[in-house]
Design an enzyme around this catalytic site. Structure first.
Site, PDB file in Angstrom:
ATOM      1  N   ASP A 158       0.852  -1.204   0.000  1.00 20.42           N
ATOM      2  CA  ASP A 158       0.000   0.000   0.000  1.00 20.42           C
ATOM      3  C   ASP A 158       0.885   1.250   0.000  1.00 20.42           C
ATOM      4  O   ASP A 158       0.663   2.183  -0.781  1.00 20.42           O
ATOM      5  CB  ASP A 158      -0.901   0.039   1.244  1.00 20.42           C
ATOM      6  CG  ASP A 158      -1.964  -1.041   1.277  1.00 20.42           C
ATOM      7  OD1 ASP A 158      -3.141  -0.735   1.060  1.00 20.42           O
ATOM      8  OD2 ASP A 158      -1.614  -2.216   1.539  1.00 20.42           O
ATOM      9  N   ASP A 169      -6.509   5.309  -4.399  1.00 17.98           N
ATOM     10  CA  ASP A 169      -6.438   4.185  -3.468  1.00 17.98           C
ATOM     11  C   ASP A 169      -5.321   3.271  -3.978  1.00 17.98           C
ATOM     12  O   ASP A 169      -5.477   2.591  -5.001  1.00 17.98           O
ATOM     13  CB  ASP A 169      -7.772   3.438  -3.395  1.00 17.98           C
ATOM     14  CG  ASP A 169      -7.827   2.558  -2.154  1.00 17.98           C
ATOM     15  OD1 ASP A 169      -6.744   2.195  -1.646  1.00 17.98           O
ATOM     16  OD2 ASP A 169      -8.931   2.233  -1.697  1.00 17.98           O
ATOM     17  N   ILE A 174      -3.985   0.508  -2.918  1.00 17.37           N
ATOM     18  CA  ILE A 174      -4.511  -0.864  -3.046  1.00 17.37           C
ATOM     19  C   ILE A 174      -5.931  -0.808  -2.510  1.00 17.37           C
ATOM     20  O   ILE A 174      -6.145  -0.705  -1.301  1.00 17.37           O
ATOM     21  CB  ILE A 174      -3.716  -1.913  -2.244  1.00 17.37           C
ATOM     22  CG1 ILE A 174      -2.278  -2.009  -2.737  1.00 17.37           C
ATOM     23  CG2 ILE A 174      -4.405  -3.287  -2.363  1.00 17.37           C
ATOM     24  CD1 ILE A 174      -1.478  -3.135  -2.093  1.00 17.37           C
ATOM     25  N   THR A 195      -7.538  -4.168   0.280  1.00 19.92           N
ATOM     26  CA  THR A 195      -6.328  -4.763   0.881  1.00 19.92           C
ATOM     27  C   THR A 195      -6.630  -6.152   1.458  1.00 19.92           C
ATOM     28  O   THR A 195      -5.773  -7.039   1.416  1.00 19.92           O
ATOM     29  CB  THR A 195      -5.740  -3.821   1.960  1.00 19.92           C
ATOM     30  OG1 THR A 195      -5.564  -2.524   1.377  1.00 19.92           O
ATOM     31  CG2 THR A 195      -4.398  -4.313   2.458  1.00 19.92           C
ATOM     32  N   HIS A 239     -18.370  -5.069   5.205  1.00 22.28           N
ATOM     33  CA  HIS A 239     -18.248  -3.845   4.407  1.00 22.28           C
ATOM     34  C   HIS A 239     -19.599  -3.375   3.849  1.00 22.28           C
ATOM     35  O   HIS A 239     -19.637  -2.408   3.086  1.00 22.28           O
ATOM     36  CB  HIS A 239     -17.283  -4.047   3.231  1.00 22.28           C
ATOM     37  CG  HIS A 239     -15.853  -4.142   3.656  1.00 22.28           C
ATOM     38  ND1 HIS A 239     -14.827  -4.296   2.765  1.00 22.28           N
ATOM     39  CD2 HIS A 239     -15.283  -4.097   4.884  1.00 22.28           C
ATOM     40  CE1 HIS A 239     -13.664  -4.361   3.426  1.00 22.28           C
ATOM     41  NE2 HIS A 239     -13.928  -4.241   4.701  1.00 22.28           N
ATOM     42  N   SER A 282     -13.198  -5.032  -3.879  1.00 19.08           N
ATOM     43  CA  SER A 282     -12.641  -3.769  -4.402  1.00 19.08           C
ATOM     44  C   SER A 282     -13.391  -3.187  -5.595  1.00 19.08           C
ATOM     45  O   SER A 282     -14.440  -3.677  -5.991  1.00 19.08           O
ATOM     46  CB  SER A 282     -11.153  -3.954  -4.770  1.00 19.08           C
ATOM     47  OG  SER A 282     -11.035  -4.545  -6.055  1.00 19.08           O
ATOM     48  N   LYS A 334     -15.145  -4.420  -9.063  1.00 21.72           N
ATOM     49  CA  LYS A 334     -16.588  -4.529  -9.348  1.00 21.72           C
ATOM     50  C   LYS A 334     -17.018  -3.533 -10.433  1.00 21.72           C
ATOM     51  O   LYS A 334     -17.838  -3.851 -11.289  1.00 21.72           O
ATOM     52  CB  LYS A 334     -17.401  -4.284  -8.058  1.00 21.72           C
ATOM     53  CG  LYS A 334     -17.263  -5.418  -7.040  1.00 21.72           C
ATOM     54  CD  LYS A 334     -18.216  -5.257  -5.874  1.00 21.72           C
ATOM     55  CE  LYS A 334     -17.727  -4.413  -4.747  1.00 21.72           C
ATOM     56  NZ  LYS A 334     -16.521  -4.868  -4.035  1.00 21.72           N
ATOM     57  N   ARG A 362     -23.728  -1.140  -2.823  1.00 17.01           N
ATOM     58  CA  ARG A 362     -22.889  -1.033  -1.630  1.00 17.01           C
ATOM     59  C   ARG A 362     -23.658  -0.273  -0.551  1.00 17.01           C
ATOM     60  O   ARG A 362     -23.545   0.950  -0.432  1.00 17.01           O
ATOM     61  CB  ARG A 362     -21.594  -0.292  -1.964  1.00 17.01           C
ATOM     62  CG  ARG A 362     -20.606  -0.306  -0.827  1.00 17.01           C
ATOM     63  CD  ARG A 362     -19.325   0.422  -1.174  1.00 17.01           C
ATOM     64  NE  ARG A 362     -18.333   0.150  -0.152  1.00 17.01           N
ATOM     65  CZ  ARG A 362     -17.509  -0.889  -0.172  1.00 17.01           C
ATOM     66  NH1 ARG A 362     -17.523  -1.727  -1.168  1.00 17.01           N
ATOM     67  NH2 ARG A 362     -16.663  -1.077   0.813  1.00 17.01           N
ATOM     68  N   ASP A 411     -12.580   5.161  -2.789  1.00 14.71           N
ATOM     69  CA  ASP A 411     -13.143   3.838  -3.085  1.00 14.71           C
ATOM     70  C   ASP A 411     -14.136   3.897  -4.249  1.00 14.71           C
ATOM     71  O   ASP A 411     -14.687   2.858  -4.634  1.00 14.71           O
ATOM     72  CB  ASP A 411     -13.857   3.260  -1.863  1.00 14.71           C
ATOM     73  CG  ASP A 411     -12.881   2.777  -0.796  1.00 14.71           C
ATOM     74  OD1 ASP A 411     -11.730   2.461  -1.139  1.00 14.71           O
ATOM     75  OD2 ASP A 411     -13.273   2.712   0.387  1.00 14.71           O
TER      76      ASP A 411
HETATM   77  P1  AMP Z   1     -14.761  -4.067  -0.894  1.00 16.55           P
HETATM   78  O1  AMP Z   1     -13.612  -4.908  -1.258  1.00 16.55           O
HETATM   79  O2  AMP Z   1     -15.648  -3.673  -2.029  1.00 16.55           O
HETATM   80  O3  AMP Z   1     -15.532  -4.577   0.269  1.00 16.55           O
HETATM   81  O4  AMP Z   1     -14.203  -2.634  -0.488  1.00 16.55           O
HETATM   82  C1  AMP Z   1     -12.964  -2.406   0.089  1.00 16.55           C
HETATM   83  C2  AMP Z   1     -13.077  -1.098   0.827  1.00 16.55           C
HETATM   84  O5  AMP Z   1     -13.990  -1.205   1.893  1.00 16.55           O
HETATM   85  C3  AMP Z   1     -11.809  -0.654   1.493  1.00 16.55           C
HETATM   86  O6  AMP Z   1     -11.024   0.112   0.639  1.00 16.55           O
HETATM   87  C4  AMP Z   1     -12.289   0.179   2.668  1.00 16.55           C
HETATM   88  O7  AMP Z   1     -12.159   1.567   2.412  1.00 16.55           O
HETATM   89  C5  AMP Z   1     -13.768  -0.139   2.754  1.00 16.55           C
HETATM   90  N1  AMP Z   1     -14.202  -0.482   4.104  1.00 16.55           N
HETATM   91  C6  AMP Z   1     -13.460  -0.797   5.176  1.00 16.55           C
HETATM   92  N2  AMP Z   1     -14.233  -0.998   6.271  1.00 16.55           N
HETATM   93  C7  AMP Z   1     -15.523  -0.794   5.862  1.00 16.55           C
HETATM   94  C8  AMP Z   1     -16.772  -0.829   6.523  1.00 16.55           C
HETATM   95  N3  AMP Z   1     -16.886  -1.139   7.809  1.00 16.55           N
HETATM   96  N4  AMP Z   1     -17.873  -0.545   5.787  1.00 16.55           N
HETATM   97  C9  AMP Z   1     -17.785  -0.272   4.483  1.00 16.55           C
HETATM   98  N5  AMP Z   1     -16.619  -0.231   3.797  1.00 16.55           N
HETATM   99  C10 AMP Z   1     -15.497  -0.475   4.477  1.00 16.55           C
HETATM  100 MG    MG Z   2     -10.159   1.170  -0.665  1.00 15.47          MG
END
Ligand code: AMP
Ligand code: MG
Length: 327
Positions: A45, A122, A124, A127, A215, A239, A242, A256, A269
């Site tokens: 990162d 971003d 990465i 992550t 998330h 990430s 999508k 989301r 994001d």
């Molecule tokens: P995804 O892989 O689509 O779930 O998204 C990854 C992103 O989710 C990361 O870059 C974070 O910024 C974000 N993230 C981290 N914690 C949370 C959370 N509690 N709710 C929603 N998004 C989150």
């Molecule tokens: Mg992110």
């Protein structure tokens, strides 16, 4: 700024960053720290952000920058081996030795906050997906007057051919306003225009969601699929990959929802992904149909989650989500 300049700068930086990410992902143990809020941050990162912001400081030094990481933990000196490893990765990627001062200055580069142009980076995205050796993206987005106008998504683990999961991996998506959206294989190959699917048949609709259930709100995805009879089911991908999947027509909806009432989405994001999806014909709002508002800086304070669709069913999906959220 124009499409050519954006594409040259973003893709050169994105390639360097992706090379670092691939190298680190192959290692047995990925050096990782834990950020506030228990989000992981790895050596990759930091190194990815350093090479991207170095490129932006060189080529677009008068633009503003919004980026996920900062050098605070590296400077703190608690994990000297982490800082040394990041310096080594960046030096190798650039082909020249880099000092700790240079490294931290690049990671923290903020540009001119008064510029109409603001990059949302971003280094990465996903992550957790990166650490699971699944999907992640290097996301390079550009706002003009706080509106997404361009994006590049480097997706090192995405199958080039969606029908051949065992085949070559690594796809780059990029788009600039009114210049279209494109993809090409990261390891070489033709650049081709991409377009979101145009189906209006609910039986065909596939809904993208996070792999990490914390998330979002997986129940809302299931409820949407059931209410509107979406026959393609739910596709879980980490990430902003999508957005690329939707933009090339391999899914129709990316939902989301807010993961908890006080969660606010991060601009980095979404900016790159929203720009790519829009140029491919897609539409983005929040879950209750409001325009996405990137005017607050890092956090999307006034939006309830994010919804991107291929277009034709967007209003119907919003109406359904409003009913579901309010019930
Ligand atoms: P995804 O892989 O689509 O779930 O998204 C990854 C992103 O989710 C990361 O870059 C974070 O910024 C974000 N993230 C981290 N914690 C949370 C959370 N509690 N709710 C929603 N998004 C989150
Ligand atoms: Mg992110």
């Amino acid at each position: 700024m124009n499409a050519d300049t954006f594409t040259n700068v973003a893709l050169e930086a994105g390639r360097l960053a992706a090379g670092i990410c691939r190298r680190v992902q192959q290692e047995q143990v990925v050096e990782t720290q834990e950020k506030a809020g228990k989000e992981p941050v790895t050596v990759a990162d930091y190194a990815s952000q350093a090479v991207i912001l170095r490129a932006l400081s060189l080529h677009c030094g008068d633009h503003a920058i919004l980026a996920e990481e900062n050098s605070e933990n590296l400077r703190a000196g608690d994990d000297a081996h982490v800082a040394d490893r990041v310096r080594e990765l960046v030096s190798d990627a650039l082909g020249e030795p880099v000092t700790m001062e240079q490294l931290c200055a690049w990671i923290d580069h903020q540009g001119d906050a008064d510029s109409p142009y603001m990059w949302a980076i971003d280094p990465i995205d996903g992550t957790k997906g990166f650490l699971r050796k699944a999907q992640y993206a290097v996301a390079i987005g550009l706002l003009r007057e706080r509106v997404p106008v361009a994006g590049a998504l480097v997706c090192p683990n995405l199958a080039v051919d969606p029908n051949d999961e065992g085949g070559a991996r690594g796809v780059v998506f990029h788009a600039y306003e009114q210049a279209g959206a494109f993809q090409f294989p990261l390891d070489g190959g033709d650049t081709t225009p991409i377009r979101a699917n145009a189906t209006t048949d609910a039986a065909d609709v596939r809904v993208l969601g996070s792999v990490e259930s914390s998330h979002g709100d997986p129940r809302l995805l299931t409820a949407l699929v059931e209410e509107l009879g979406f026959g393609g089911g739910i596709v879980r991908v980490d990430s902003q990959v999508k957005y690329g999947v939707l933009a090339r027509g391999d899914a129709e909806v990316y939902l989301r929802p807010r993961s908890k009432p006080d969660w606010r989405d991060n601009a980095w994001d979404h900016v790159a992904g929203v720009a790519v999806a829009k140029e491919a014909g897609g539409r983005s709002t929040d879950v209750v149909g409001r325009p996405l508002d990137f005017s607050f800086g890092a956090k999307m304070e006034e939006n309830v989650g994010v919804l991107t669709t291929h277009g034709p069913l967007h209003d119907e999906i919003v109406a359904c989500l409003k009913r579901l959220v309010e019930s």
